[in-house]
Design an enzyme around this catalytic site. Structure first.
Site, PDB file in Angstrom:
ATOM      1  N   HIS B 143       2.104  10.159   8.021  1.00 34.99           N
ATOM      2  CA  HIS B 143       1.927  11.002   6.828  1.00 34.99           C
ATOM      3  C   HIS B 143       1.532  12.427   7.233  1.00 34.99           C
ATOM      4  O   HIS B 143       2.081  13.396   6.720  1.00 34.99           O
ATOM      5  CB  HIS B 143       0.852  10.358   5.938  1.00 34.99           C
ATOM      6  CG  HIS B 143       0.491  11.138   4.724  1.00 34.99           C
ATOM      7  ND1 HIS B 143       0.984  10.824   3.477  1.00 34.99           N
ATOM      8  CD2 HIS B 143      -0.300  12.213   4.546  1.00 34.99           C
ATOM      9  CE1 HIS B 143       0.492  11.677   2.596  1.00 34.99           C
ATOM     10  NE2 HIS B 143      -0.293  12.534   3.222  1.00 34.99           N
ATOM     11  N   GLU B 144       0.617  12.527   8.173  1.00 32.91           N
ATOM     12  CA  GLU B 144       0.165  13.860   8.601  1.00 32.91           C
ATOM     13  C   GLU B 144       1.269  14.596   9.356  1.00 32.91           C
ATOM     14  O   GLU B 144       1.464  15.791   9.172  1.00 32.91           O
ATOM     15  CB  GLU B 144      -1.081  13.750   9.485  1.00 32.91           C
ATOM     16  CG  GLU B 144      -2.291  13.138   8.781  1.00 32.91           C
ATOM     17  CD  GLU B 144      -2.613  13.824   7.468  1.00 32.91           C
ATOM     18  OE1 GLU B 144      -2.363  15.035   7.345  1.00 32.91           O
ATOM     19  OE2 GLU B 144      -3.094  13.140   6.556  1.00 32.91           O
ATOM     20  N   GLU B 228       2.682  15.288  -1.456  1.00 38.49           N
ATOM     21  CA  GLU B 228       2.050  14.039  -1.010  1.00 38.49           C
ATOM     22  C   GLU B 228       3.043  12.883  -1.085  1.00 38.49           C
ATOM     23  O   GLU B 228       3.161  12.097  -0.162  1.00 38.49           O
ATOM     24  CB  GLU B 228       0.833  13.700  -1.876  1.00 38.49           C
ATOM     25  CG  GLU B 228      -0.380  14.556  -1.627  1.00 38.49           C
ATOM     26  CD  GLU B 228      -0.801  14.573  -0.175  1.00 38.49           C
ATOM     27  OE1 GLU B 228      -0.761  13.519   0.483  1.00 38.49           O
ATOM     28  OE2 GLU B 228      -1.157  15.660   0.300  1.00 38.49           O
TER      29      GLU B 228
END
Lengths: 188, 393
Positions: B143-144, B228
């Protein structure tokens, strides 16, 4: 006079388009090469890890000589492939190695002493990670090849590709059936 | 496949443009108010924005790392974390390995910085390292990395500067209005140049002054939430295992701790909103965790298209979140990784890293006890509290 300018203009546009498409193809081909280099690094890393692993495991595994030898043999075969070998050939050899490794690590289950060995635990982490890296690098490589091949086969870039001799890339497919079913090495 | 991520950016662009429009409108109306000249106001607003940008740029991303007390680790400090980051770097096709930082905090969170994908960094808390298994950690790191790869860090930094400028302009504008500007504006009206029209402009300006910061904030949140979802989708694609991130989010949601070093401006870069306050969806930088988990668990494959399908199912939203993804090929979900060392060992491993990073020296007593000596320890001998033997450091 005007007609001449129009023709010149169209020619100029065509040349510019050719350059743009050509450069795009080169960029994609370089990406494929780069992605291949990534896989290569990880395959080498795995080759380097295996003698260590075999050395650590040997002392514990008295009755698994065949499994160990199979790993060493597969590793040597994969390592001795000439650099000129294509992606398909490499994939086959590396697939053999993967399944030999998977068999070895399945056997580890029967040796609780080995599973408590710090050295082995560190190796296990390295090996898991290298297996992951190989499969992630393969994902990225195959995606890059697909993008590149699409570009060489689709109109109008296919014209440029045939003129400038861009050959389609080869996918890195896993050919061993066991490997396809269980891509992860099972340790526990 | 990676092309789709880019095609999704059209909607982000629409949102960013509307943020810019709010900004310019505010500048224009303030200009009308104070200089009788809208263009002048826009110019002033842009100058303020440029200065803010310069400050933000030169302060650098490192300020975030410094504020959060993050410490950089070497590959050997925490092998598993380093390997997982490298795996995700390879899967995403990022060119350079990001720096890795650990924050000593029991809260479970992680964030990414770096406007330039080639100078990026990832920070995770020690709480995260202690509690997540390999697949879960991979999901979070994926995700990062997606935030870095999709250039969200740059985007959100620019948006937050724009938002900050709007808030500052509106704040000073309203102060001037109440304490200094009134006389001037009344004079303008009394010269009779504008008449009724001028009063209407004043009223519009007044309304904008109040509404602009709120509108800007809401748009900013909308951009952040969209990124996100996209980062979750990319993480699932990189790892080929959406369940890892889903289960990590479950653990994070259940954790009672709140990150000590976090602020509103940096919130969009974390894996989950670092503020535990109850918020409605409209006013949060992150989508509700429960929803993110449901979407990830509903995925049939690991491609962006699968995420899009799951998103539409869970949210009853026909538009979806990644419009261009429909054409992507079949991407199967992989099998879970074998279980890593048990939790006690994992916790000990993490705490050892933290001791080492704080320059504590570790000596092992003959009885098996590990003595951790602070860097300020000057004595020549230390008695083991367990067995009473004397050890020399």
């Amino acid at each position: 006079m005007i007609a001449l300018w129009v023709v010149l203009g169209i020619l100029a546009i065509l040349v510019l388009m050719f350059i743009a498409i050509y450069n795009g193809l080169v960029r994609l081909r370089n990406q494929v090469k780069n992605a291949w280099a990534q896989i290569d690094v990880q395959l080498k890393r795995r080759h380097d890890l295996i003698p260590n692993l075999v050395e650590t495991v040997k002392g514990y595994m008295k009755f698994e000589r065949e499994t160990l030898e199979a790993v060493t043999r597969a590793r040597n075969l994969a390592q001795q492939l000439p650099p000129s070998a294509g992606a398909g050939e490499r994939a086959k050899a590396e697939g053999e190695l993967s399944s030999a490794l998977a068999r070895l690590l399945a056997v580890v289950e029967r040796y609780p002493d080995l599973k408590a060995n710090q050295n082995f635990l560190a190796l296990q982490e390295e090996l898991t990670s290298t297996e992951n890296k190989i499969s992630f690098a393969r994902q990225f490589y195959n995606d890059s090849v697909m993008k590149y091949n699409n570009q060489t086969q689709m109109f109008p870039s296919n014209i440029v590709a045939t003129m400038a001799g861009f050959k389609p890339g080869e996918f890195f497919e896993v050919t061993v059936a066991e490997e396809r079913e269980a891509p992860k090495v099972s340790f526990s | 496949m990676w092309e789709q991520v880019r095609s999704n950016q059209t909607r982000t662009i629409v949102l960013v443009v509307s943020l810019a429009v709010v900004f310019l409108l505010l500048g224009y109306s303030l200009g009308m108010f104070f200089f009788d000249n809208g263009t002048m106001g826009v110019i002033v607003a842009i100058i303020v924005w440029a200065i803010m940008n310069l400050i933000a740029y030169f302060q650098g991303d490192n300020i975030l790392l410094a504020v959060s007390g993050a410490r950089k680790i070497a590959p050997d400090d925490h092998k598993r974390l380093y390997n997982v980051v490298e795996e995700m770097k390879i899967a995403s096709g990022l060119e350079r390995m990001p720096d890795i930082y650990i924050i000593d905090d029991p809260a479970m969170n992680a964030f990414a910085t770096g406007r330039d994908p080639n100078k990026a960094a990832i920070a995770v808390t020690s709480g995260l390292l202690q509690n997540l298994n390999r697949d879960e950690l991979q999901g979070v790191v994926g995700h990062e990395i997606a935030h870095i790869k999709n250039r969200d860090v740059l985007l959100m930094a620019m948006c937050s500067v724009l938002l900050g400028t709007i808030v500052i302009l509106a704040w000073y504008g309203s102060r001037f209005l109440f304490y200094g500007g009134m006389g001037r504006s009344r004079r303008t009206i009394s010269t009779g140049r504008g008449g009724g029209g001028a009063i209407i402009i004043m009223l519009v300006a007044l309304v904008l002054l109040v509404l602009a910061p709120i509108a800007a904030q809401l748009i900013y949140f909308a951009i952040s939430r969209r990124r996100e979802y996209l980062a979750d989708a990319s993480s699932a694609l990189y790892t080929r295992y959406p369940l890892g991130l889903a289960s990590a989010l479950e653990k994070i949601a259940a954790s009672p701790y709140q990150l000590r070093a976090a602020n509103q401006a940096t919130a969009p870069m974390f894996i989950v909103n670092p503020f535990n306050r109850k918020m409605t969806e409209l006013t949060s930088t992150h989508p509700p965790i429960a929803e993110r988990i449901r979407i990830l668990r509903a995925m049939a494959g690991a491609s962006l298209a699968d995420y899009d399908r799951a998103y539409r199912e869970v949210k009853y939203d026909r538009k979806g979140i990644i419009p261009g993804a429909a054409a992507a090929g079949l991407v199967p979900i992989r099998a879970p990784s074998p279980e890593p060392p048990d939790e006690v060992q994992q916790a000990r491993e993490t705490s050892n890293v933290m001791w080492r990073l704080s320059n504590y020296s570790v000596i092992e007593c003959a009885c098996g006890t590990k003595l951790k000596l602070p860097p300020t320890f000057r004595g020549s001998e230390i008695r083991c509290p367990h067995c009473g033997r004397l050890n020399s450091p």
